[in-house]
Write a protein that holds these residues in place. Structure first.
Motif, mmCIF file in Angstrom:
data_model
loop_
_atom_site.group_PDB
_atom_site.id
_atom_site.type_symbol
_atom_site.label_atom_id
_atom_site.label_comp_id
_atom_site.label_asym_id
_atom_site.label_seq_id
_atom_site.Cartn_x
_atom_site.Cartn_y
_atom_site.Cartn_z
ATOM 1 N N ARG A 27 153.487 39.566 -3.374
ATOM 2 C CA ARG A 27 153.314 38.781 -4.601
ATOM 3 C C ARG A 27 151.862 38.776 -5.058
ATOM 4 N NH1 ARG A 27 157.347 34.466 -5.776
ATOM 5 N NH2 ARG A 27 159.259 35.207 -4.836
ATOM 6 N N CYS A 29 149.643 36.527 -8.022
ATOM 7 C CA CYS A 29 149.768 35.307 -8.811
ATOM 8 C C CYS A 29 148.599 35.191 -9.798
ATOM 9 C CB CYS A 29 149.768 34.120 -7.839
ATOM 10 S SG CYS A 29 149.873 32.500 -8.614
ATOM 11 N N GLN A 122 155.878 41.511 -6.744
ATOM 12 C CA GLN A 122 156.464 40.585 -7.709
ATOM 13 C C GLN A 122 155.313 39.748 -8.260
ATOM 14 O OE1 GLN A 122 159.764 38.152 -6.419
ATOM 15 N NE2 GLN A 122 159.276 36.571 -7.916
ATOM 16 N N GLU A 124 153.769 36.477 -10.215
ATOM 17 C CA GLU A 124 154.095 35.056 -10.341
ATOM 18 C C GLU A 124 153.253 34.414 -11.439
ATOM 19 O OE1 GLU A 124 154.612 34.094 -5.598
ATOM 20 O OE2 GLU A 124 152.625 33.952 -6.474
#
Length: 141
Positions: A27, A29, A122, A124
């Protein structure tokens, strides 16, 4: 499939190992802290993280309690070279179910550029508290 990785800060004073399955994804962010520190995280749950050396070299930063619940996440970095290798937190939500470490993927030792480029990411939208959806723009993350 989980693999055991070693990791370290830039100067080598802090060393750790962790069991991660990078194929399930990592992830990035856009919250103010992750953005400014360029954190790229993979999660080691429960006892899947082991600090091998450098406990005495770690400094602990916790974000302003108005931004995070007090004591929620401890961001550790080497007080000599400044590299943030991991954070430690506690969440009673799935999949965490307790203590976890957020490992800075960039601090894993021995990974080639090609291996790192193949790791799924991914994005965020932590800036808006939406960690399950990407922000509209995320190429800079």
């Amino acid at each position: 499939m989980k693999q055991t990785f070693t990791g370290s800060c830039h100067c080598g004073a802090v060393r750790f190992e962790c069991d991660l399955d990078l194929s399930v994804g990592t992830r990035r962010c856009n919250c103010s802290y992750c953005l400014k520190t360029r954190m790229w995280k993979a999660f080691a749950l429960g006892d899947a993280f082991r600090l091998l050396q450098g406990q005495d070299m770690l400094s602990d930063y916790q974000a302003d309690p108005s931004a995070w619940p007090p004591g929620h996440v401890h961001h550790y970095f080497c007080r000599h070279c400044g590299v943030r290798g991991f954070s430690k937190g506690y969440l009673e939500l799935e999949p965490f179910n307790g203590w976890f470490h957020a490992i800075n993927v960039a601090t894993l030792d021995g990974m080639t550029d090609e291996q790192m480029a193949a790791i799924p990411v991914q994005y965020e939208d932590g800036r808006r508290g939406d960690w399950e959806h990407p922000p509209k723009a995320h190429g800079h993350l």
